[in-house]
Enzyme design. Structure first.
Site, PDB file in Angstrom:
ATOM      1  N   HIS A 466      -2.949  -2.370  -6.794  1.00 19.30           N
ATOM      2  CA  HIS A 466      -4.323  -2.345  -7.268  1.00 19.30           C
ATOM      3  C   HIS A 466      -4.778  -0.599  -7.334  1.00 19.30           C
ATOM      4  CE1 HIS A 466      -8.656  -3.213  -7.265  1.00 19.30           C
ATOM      5  NE2 HIS A 466      -8.782  -1.865  -6.656  1.00 19.30           N
ATOM      6  N   GLU A 467      -4.324  -0.031  -6.128  1.00 21.52           N
ATOM      7  CA  GLU A 467      -4.588   1.435  -5.989  1.00 21.52           C
ATOM      8  C   GLU A 467      -3.894   2.036  -7.170  1.00 21.52           C
ATOM      9  OE1 GLU A 467      -7.390   2.230  -4.815  1.00 21.52           O
ATOM     10  OE2 GLU A 467      -7.716   0.469  -3.524  1.00 21.52           O
ATOM     11  N   HIS A 470      -5.497   2.189 -10.490  1.00 15.29           N
ATOM     12  CA  HIS A 470      -6.482   3.104 -10.747  1.00 15.29           C
ATOM     13  C   HIS A 470      -5.749   4.619 -10.927  1.00 15.29           C
ATOM     14  CE1 HIS A 470      -9.972   1.105  -9.643  1.00 15.29           C
ATOM     15  NE2 HIS A 470      -9.693   0.850  -8.450  1.00 15.29           N
ATOM     16  N   HIS A 473      -4.832   5.085 -14.256  1.00 14.52           N
ATOM     17  CA  HIS A 473      -5.986   5.321 -15.093  1.00 14.52           C
ATOM     18  C   HIS A 473      -6.331   6.655 -15.184  1.00 14.52           C
ATOM     19  CE1 HIS A 473     -10.198   3.614 -15.939  1.00 14.52           C
ATOM     20  NE2 HIS A 473      -9.844   4.249 -17.105  1.00 14.52           N
TER      21      HIS A 473
END
Length: 675
Positions: A466-467, A470, A473
């Site tokens: 999940h992290e 990010h 991105h």
């Protein structure tokens, strides 16, 4: 010479952590704020006609050094803080808030931006230039540029108080988390706990110079304790301590701070002409309005509640085998785990040997290479803020430099709980140079012990993915302007890259790349992969209800006038009434430790986790149709989502990637909530 006040002449221009001392911060803030003000003065004193270049772009690149100093300081305040840093934060936050207001309430500056905004249709701007101009214009209007002088003064006061209150909120939660420990000297009380958890607790005890085992409220200690420990009274003690953070009658109590924050936010919204704080926030979100958010949350609640009640009854009947008549919050994780074992013959502890942290990290690197042609090389020639931090140079297949990546994985005293991605430097393009970002992820995973490496639970594996989503991105950002680069997107769009990457954790093709036994190096057996998939919807109804309850609590705090609220606890109980499964614990309160909305940026935005799940389920369905490592789809996602930041409206970017608007059925289907 203060290292924060000269250019970072380091390799890749990384922060020179080893040279920075606490006493450098406050003078640095004073100096960079002063120089940023001068840069603003240059814009406002320009006698020429306001143009895009001399006003909008000049404003965008003003105060870059201040942004850099802020990112170093506030990241350390989250990941490696101490009393001195916290004290400095209380001193500099009002200064920064004051400076922000100096800009947003600067009449001459607003008039120049407005002059450009009024003729924007004649300027032949690119999508990105137009977005920057719109953002700047709204920044002024949404922060009081049209207010009279008295109201501008009121706004400044509110903003100062808000920044201090939210810092104090976070400090109190951290202090409460650090203040509690459960010290156990009798090994018989630890029945049910996995060996790794016991070993970790022994290590904590040793560090504190105590005999036996010490358990804390940090997640890697708390979660396995609540999941596996047979002793119900000890689980109760631990759960009550966790739920009572900043809700006790001591100096770390956050009840008045919660009321202060919600009232200040409401007053601020009213001052700016909005009905509530939620109306103010949601104007700049995909969801657009509180009504739309409430419809979205309640619609999902209607679909999830029957499943949640069925699942809750299953947990109750599992507990009844141990003669438990009334199931309590401290029984939930324990009996859920028992039920999972019973239904799927799957034990988290069976999985952990296949998820050695280093292997999982290599796995996410390999997946990023297969999808986006990225290469990660560990480097040791740049400064770190703590010896445990790992540092990487990221390049593409043509060996172009893409990003610096910091990874910080284990709990320690100066680090807040949870997991997050952040950046030490944004990406931007200027004067023919594409200045690349420095990205960091911070987690709180189980530490290696004297006999075992760090072995992750499956939940920690998905957290890392999940992290890292990010982080991608941030790393792949490729825009002109820093304020709309990387993760600088609408809040209910920002979770798409992170949540979509979690899907790879459930796919055999991806697991084969990294899920290898830490002792034998054998790949994870197919039957375990199948069990992970089969159990991925396990208690999904309850999990959905839990997320919705947080979203509804957030909207309750921010979607109505809070001035009549006297009791934080009573208000919270009312907000939770439709999502409540367990009996209430009168000594516990969630709001007083709900850092996401009172310290982080999620106020009126907690719903966005679920909102982004709709996007991510729909997006991953597209990958599944074409193959999870399909280069063409990955390229579309990279070009239209990951690299574009906030240069266009999120729905426009999503439709460019997907060819259509997202469909919520993909989420309901994945969650097993669609009949």
């Amino acid at each position: 010479m203060n290292p924060l006040l000269k250019p970072f002449n380091t390799k890749y221009e990384t922060a020179p952590f080893s040279q920075i001392k606490n006493e450098h911060f406050k003078p640095a803030f004073e100096a960079v704020i002063s120089s940023a003000k001068k840069e603003i003065d240059v814009i406002t004193s320009n006698k020429g006609i306001p143009t895009y270049q001399n006003t909008v772009e000049a404003l965008e690149f003003a105060g870059m050094q201040m942004k850099r100093v802020s990112s170093v300081f506030f990241n350390l305040n989250s990941a490696e803080t101490n009393e001195e840093i916290q004290k400095i934060a209380q001193e500099v936050s009002p200064m920064l808030s004051e400076f922000g207001n100096d800009i947003r309430l600067n009449k001459e500056l607003f008039e120049r931006v407005k002059a450009v905004y009024d003729i924007k249709d004649e300027l032949n701007l690119t999508d990105e230039q137009e977005m920057l101009l719109d953002n700047q214009y709204k920044m002024f209007v949404r922060n009081g540029a049209n207010l009279n002088e008295d109201d501008k003064i009121k706004l400044r006061e509110i903003d100062k108080k808000l920044s201090k209150a939210s810092l104090k909120f976070g400090e109190n939660v951290l202090a409460e988390t650090n203040a509690f420990e459960l010290h156990i000297t009798d090994e018989n009380q630890l029945k049910g706990l996995p060996e790794g958890t016991k070993e970790a607790a022994k290590l904590v005890a040793k560090q504190k110079e105590k005999e036996g085992w010490v358990f804390t409220l940090d997640y890697p200690s708390y979660v396995p304790f609540m999941t596996y420990l047979e002793d119900r009274n000890l689980r109760k003690k631990m759960a009550k301590a966790f739920g009572a953070r900043s809700f006790k009658n001591n100096k770390n109590n956050n009840e008045n701070i919660v009321l202060e924050i919600v009232n200040l936010r409401h007053q601020r919204a009213n001052l700016l002409g909005y009905k509530t704080h939620a109306d103010f926030v949601l104007e700049e979100r995909m969801a657009e309005s509180p009504e739309k958010v409430m419809t979205f949350l309640n619609d999902l609640l209607t679909k999830a509640k029957p499943a949640a009640l069925r699942e809750f009854n299953q947990i109750k009947s599992s507990a009844s085998k141990d003669d438990i008549e009334t199931i309590q919050k401290w029984d939930g994780a324990y009996y859920s785990e028992k039920l999972k074992k019973e239904l799927f013959d799957l034990d988290e502890e069976q999985l952990k040997p296949y998820f050695k942290l280093e292997n999982v990290l290599d796995g996410v690197f390999t997946i990023s290479n297969k999808l986006y042609d990225l290469n990660f090389e560990e480097i040791n020639d740049i400064d770190k803020y703590h010896e445990e931090v790992k540092t990487y140079k990221v390049t593409d297949s043509n060996n172009n430099f893409i990003s610096i990546f910091y990874a910080d994985f284990f709990p320690r005293k100066g680090k807040r709980n949870g997991a997050w991605m952040t950046s030490y430097k944004s990406q931007w393009k200027r004067n023919g140079e594409n200045s690349r970002p420095h990205i960091s992820i911070v987690c709180n995973f189980t530490k290696p012990t004297e006999t075992k490496p760090s072995l992750l639970t499956f939940n920690e594996v998905t957290t890392l993915f999940h992290e890292f989503g990010h982080a991608l991105h941030g790393m792949l950002a490729n825009t002109t302007y820093p304020s709309i680069s990387g993760t600088s997107v609408y809040w209910d769009f920002v979770e798409l890259p992170s949540q979509v990457l979690e899907n790879w954790c459930y796919e055999k093709e991806a697991l084969d790349l990294f899920a290898k036994h830490y002792e034998t190096n054998e790949s994870i057996p197919m039957e375990l992969v199948q069990k992970i998939k089969d159990s991925s919807n396990f208690l999904e109804g309850i999990a959905t209800m839990r997320q919705l309850s947080f979203g509804l609590l957030d909207m309750s705090w921010h979607g109505e006038n809070p001035s009549e609220i006297k009791s934080v606890k009573e208000f919270e109980d009312t907000a939770f009434k439709d999502t409540k499964l367990y009996p209430d614990v009168k000594e516990n309160c969630m709001s007083t430790a709900f850092s996401h909305i009172f310290q982080g940026g999620y106020s009126s935005g907690y719903y966005s986790y679920k909102w982004a799940e709709v996007l991510d389920a729909d997006a991953f369905e597209y990958f599944k149709e074409k193959g999870i490592f399909n280069k063409e789809i990955a390229q579309k996602f990279k070009e239209n989502v990951l690299s574009k930041g906030g240069t266009e409206k999120p729905m426009t970017l999503y439709k460019k990637f997907r060819g259509k608007e997202p469909n919520a059925n993909a989420l309901l289907k994945r969650a097993g909530l669609l009949k």
